[in-house]
Structures are given as structure tokens and as C-alpha cells.
Design a protein around this motif. Sequence first.
Motif, PDB file in Angstrom:
ATOM      1  N   ASN A  59       0.967  -0.984   0.028  1.00  0.00           N
ATOM      2  CA  ASN A  59       0.140  -0.003   0.024  1.00  0.00           C
ATOM      3  C   ASN A  59       1.082   1.149   0.039  1.00  0.00           C
ATOM      4  O   ASN A  59       2.079   1.176   0.136  1.00  0.00           O
ATOM      5  CB  ASN A  59      -0.965   0.121   1.197  1.00  0.00           C
ATOM      6  CG  ASN A  59      -0.180  -0.204   2.419  1.00  0.00           C
ATOM      7  OD1 ASN A  59       0.915   0.303   2.691  1.00  0.00           O
ATOM      8  ND2 ASN A  59      -0.854  -0.657   3.438  1.00  0.00           N
ATOM      9  N   LYS A  60       0.149   2.151  -0.038  1.00  0.00           N
ATOM     10  CA  LYS A  60       1.087   3.722  -0.133  1.00  0.00           C
ATOM     11  C   LYS A  60       1.805   3.983   1.083  1.00  0.00           C
ATOM     12  O   LYS A  60       2.959   4.198   1.056  1.00  0.00           O
ATOM     13  CB  LYS A  60       0.190   4.963  -0.259  1.00  0.00           C
ATOM     14  CG  LYS A  60       0.804   6.025  -0.656  1.00  0.00           C
ATOM     15  CD  LYS A  60      -0.032   7.171  -0.978  1.00  0.00           C
ATOM     16  CE  LYS A  60      -0.808   7.898   0.159  1.00  0.00           C
ATOM     17  NZ  LYS A  60      -1.584   9.246  -0.354  1.00  0.00           N
ATOM     18  N   ALA A  61       1.526   3.557   2.242  1.00  0.00           N
ATOM     19  CA  ALA A  61       2.137   3.759   3.631  1.00  0.00           C
ATOM     20  C   ALA A  61       3.528   2.778   3.357  1.00  0.00           C
ATOM     21  O   ALA A  61       4.541   3.093   3.889  1.00  0.00           O
ATOM     22  CB  ALA A  61       1.263   3.340   4.682  1.00  0.00           C
ATOM     23  N   GLY A  62       3.338   1.388   2.953  1.00  0.00           N
ATOM     24  CA  GLY A  62       4.376   0.708   2.964  1.00  0.00           C
ATOM     25  C   GLY A  62       5.518   0.995   2.000  1.00  0.00           C
ATOM     26  O   GLY A  62       6.820   1.117   2.210  1.00  0.00           O
ATOM     27  N   LEU A  63       5.111   1.817   0.790  1.00  0.00           N
ATOM     28  CA  LEU A  63       5.864   2.412  -0.154  1.00  0.00           C
ATOM     29  C   LEU A  63       6.566   3.632   0.531  1.00  0.00           C
ATOM     30  O   LEU A  63       7.705   3.668   0.259  1.00  0.00           O
ATOM     31  CB  LEU A  63       4.975   2.885  -1.476  1.00  0.00           C
ATOM     32  CG  LEU A  63       5.738   3.456  -2.488  1.00  0.00           C
ATOM     33  CD1 LEU A  63       7.038   2.612  -3.120  1.00  0.00           C
ATOM     34  CD2 LEU A  63       4.749   3.910  -3.572  1.00  0.00           C
ATOM     35  N   PHE A  64       5.868   4.408   1.156  1.00  0.00           N
ATOM     36  CA  PHE A  64       6.370   5.303   1.634  1.00  0.00           C
ATOM     37  C   PHE A  64       7.496   5.103   2.707  1.00  0.00           C
ATOM     38  O   PHE A  64       8.456   5.572   2.767  1.00  0.00           O
ATOM     39  CB  PHE A  64       5.426   6.307   2.573  1.00  0.00           C
ATOM     40  CG  PHE A  64       5.946   7.611   3.016  1.00  0.00           C
ATOM     41  CD1 PHE A  64       6.178   8.678   2.162  1.00  0.00           C
ATOM     42  CD2 PHE A  64       6.281   7.606   4.571  1.00  0.00           C
ATOM     43  CE1 PHE A  64       6.726   9.823   2.800  1.00  0.00           C
ATOM     44  CE2 PHE A  64       6.856   8.887   4.880  1.00  0.00           C
ATOM     45  CZ  PHE A  64       6.918   9.836   4.188  1.00  0.00           C
ATOM     46  N   ALA A  65       7.241   4.077   3.364  1.00  0.00           N
ATOM     47  CA  ALA A  65       8.379   3.716   4.607  1.00  0.00           C
ATOM     48  C   ALA A  65       9.665   3.086   3.809  1.00  0.00           C
ATOM     49  O   ALA A  65      10.509   3.439   4.479  1.00  0.00           O
ATOM     50  CB  ALA A  65       7.572   2.532   5.472  1.00  0.00           C
ATOM     51  N   ALA A  66       9.332   2.397   2.708  1.00  0.00           N
ATOM     52  CA  ALA A  66      10.686   2.048   1.853  1.00  0.00           C
ATOM     53  C   ALA A  66      11.072   3.049   1.251  1.00  0.00           C
ATOM     54  O   ALA A  66      12.578   3.058   1.213  1.00  0.00           O
ATOM     55  CB  ALA A  66      10.195   0.780   1.040  1.00  0.00           C
ATOM     56  N   ALA A  67      10.491   4.182   0.904  1.00  0.00           N
ATOM     57  CA  ALA A  67      11.268   5.067   0.207  1.00  0.00           C
ATOM     58  C   ALA A  67      11.896   6.109   0.869  1.00  0.00           C
ATOM     59  O   ALA A  67      12.859   6.660   0.568  1.00  0.00           O
ATOM     60  CB  ALA A  67       9.964   5.943  -0.819  1.00  0.00           C
ATOM     61  N   VAL A  68      11.353   6.543   2.230  1.00  0.00           N
ATOM     62  CA  VAL A  68      12.136   7.522   2.898  1.00  0.00           C
ATOM     63  C   VAL A  68      13.238   6.899   3.432  1.00  0.00           C
ATOM     64  O   VAL A  68      13.495   5.736   4.329  1.00  0.00           O
ATOM     65  CB  VAL A  68      10.860   7.817   3.968  1.00  0.00           C
ATOM     66  CG1 VAL A  68      11.573   8.520   5.115  1.00  0.00           C
ATOM     67  CG2 VAL A  68       9.576   8.384   3.494  1.00  0.00           C
ATOM     68  N   SER A  69      14.253   7.895   3.454  1.00  0.00           N
ATOM     69  CA  SER A  69      15.513   7.369   3.801  1.00  0.00           C
ATOM     70  C   SER A  69      15.716   8.268   5.083  1.00  0.00           C
ATOM     71  O   SER A  69      15.966   9.526   5.217  1.00  0.00           O
ATOM     72  CB  SER A  69      16.513   7.742   2.824  1.00  0.00           C
ATOM     73  OG  SER A  69      17.771   7.770   3.316  1.00  0.00           O
ATOM     74  N   ILE A  70      15.870   7.420   6.189  1.00  0.00           N
ATOM     75  CA  ILE A  70      16.276   8.168   7.358  1.00  0.00           C
ATOM     76  C   ILE A  70      17.720   7.516   7.744  1.00  0.00           C
ATOM     77  O   ILE A  70      17.554   6.508   8.238  1.00  0.00           O
ATOM     78  CB  ILE A  70      15.215   7.686   8.345  1.00  0.00           C
ATOM     79  CG1 ILE A  70      13.783   8.151   8.026  1.00  0.00           C
ATOM     80  CG2 ILE A  70      15.716   8.605   9.746  1.00  0.00           C
ATOM     81  CD1 ILE A  70      12.781   7.589   9.068  1.00  0.00           C
ATOM     82  N   ASP A  71      18.583   8.660   7.812  1.00  0.00           N
ATOM     83  CA  ASP A  71      19.741   8.380   8.406  1.00  0.00           C
ATOM     84  C   ASP A  71      20.393   9.664   9.417  1.00  0.00           C
ATOM     85  O   ASP A  71      20.840  10.384   8.985  1.00  0.00           O
ATOM     86  CB  ASP A  71      20.939   8.099   7.344  1.00  0.00           C
ATOM     87  CG  ASP A  71      22.215   7.703   7.808  1.00  0.00           C
ATOM     88  OD1 ASP A  71      22.407   7.553   9.071  1.00  0.00           O
ATOM     89  OD2 ASP A  71      23.349   7.619   7.154  1.00  0.00           O
ATOM     90  N   PRO A  72      20.050   9.503  10.593  1.00  0.00           N
ATOM     91  CA  PRO A  72      20.117  10.705  11.168  1.00  0.00           C
ATOM     92  C   PRO A  72      21.909  10.994  11.500  1.00  0.00           C
ATOM     93  O   PRO A  72      22.505  11.689  12.192  1.00  0.00           O
ATOM     94  CB  PRO A  72      19.443  10.540  12.592  1.00  0.00           C
ATOM     95  CG  PRO A  72      19.177   9.309  12.659  1.00  0.00           C
ATOM     96  CD  PRO A  72      19.122   8.646  11.255  1.00  0.00           C
TER      97      PRO A  72
END
Length: 193
Positions: A59-72
Amino acid sequence: MTGTTEKQQAARRSDATRAAILAAARERFAEDGYEKATIRAIARDAKIDPSMVMRYYGNKAGLFAAAVSIDPDLLGLDLGPHEDIGRTLVRHFLTLWEENGELTALIRVAATDSQAADRMQTVLRDQLLPLARRLGRDPEEAQTRAALCASTMLGLALTRYVLRFPASTALTHDQITAWLGPTLHRYLTAPNP
């Protein structure tokens, strides 16, 4: 031998399709934001059928979670002198939130979607927890210390960038750093109460 080659080719096609979807999703989420971005638009940008997006990401949320790159990059962060640890972390988090619009969208999604929440928890587990272990007096308390730091910074992010509370958005970086820096410092370094 032919079966292996066919499997390898299929795997390469699958990898290429995933990469195209993620690239299109990053651009579309950055351009339109989470709410306005659609699976159809992302699929069109990736030049694939929308069903392929759903097949790979659910779904869109799953895609978003995969697409967002978080590296603090907390593990590589120069914390400076011991007494400045909390202030350094607050300044670092403020910079991250203000330079990466994807994080605001992610916190919105994480409140209602388990995949996005897992994405946020990965940051806690992989970066903030090792930092707390390195700085804390008792390594066994690291989870508690990291969770307290995360709750403080996510609370700020929620009120400042998502809900946009006037009192929170009115604060300058220096004011936020002065208020929250000592709190994070205490969470990470003070003896267990």
C-alpha cells in the motif's frame, strides 16, 4: 544452468522495477507530499502498472516507509565536550527535521501504520540505542535512556512540524536547544534516579 540464468534475470528485473518504483516514489512524495501522492502517479512516473507497486509494497504507507531514507548519522556525530552532548543532539535533530520534509510525513504515517512505525523504530534501535549505550553509565539502562530521548524529540517534532502548535513553532532553535539540551543530556548521562 538455464533455470539459474532465468532466475537471475527475473531477480535483476525485479530489482530494477523496485528501484524505479522507489525513485519515482521519492520524487513524488517530495513534490506532492504524502497525502497528495498517489500510487497511480508513482506507477506512471516509474512507467509500470500500479498493480506492480502494490505487489512489491502492499500500500502507499508501505511504499512510503520503504522510500523514505532516514539516516540521522548519530553514530558519526561529533558530540563535542561532554557537557554539550544534549545541546548538540537537539541542534542535530532540528537540522534533520527542517532539511528533510519526508520526516514530517513519516511521523504522520507512523502514528497509524505499522510499517512506517517500524521505520521510525529502526532509527531508535540502530542509532539512538547504541549512542545511549556509549554515553550511559549503565549499559542495561540504554533502552530506557534512548526511549526517553526519542519521546522528547518526537514530541517536539509532532508539536512543531506536524500539529504546528503556535507556541512550539514560535520557538527559535536557540530556545529549543536551551530548553531540551539539558533534558537530553540528563537522560543520557545522569545516574538512574
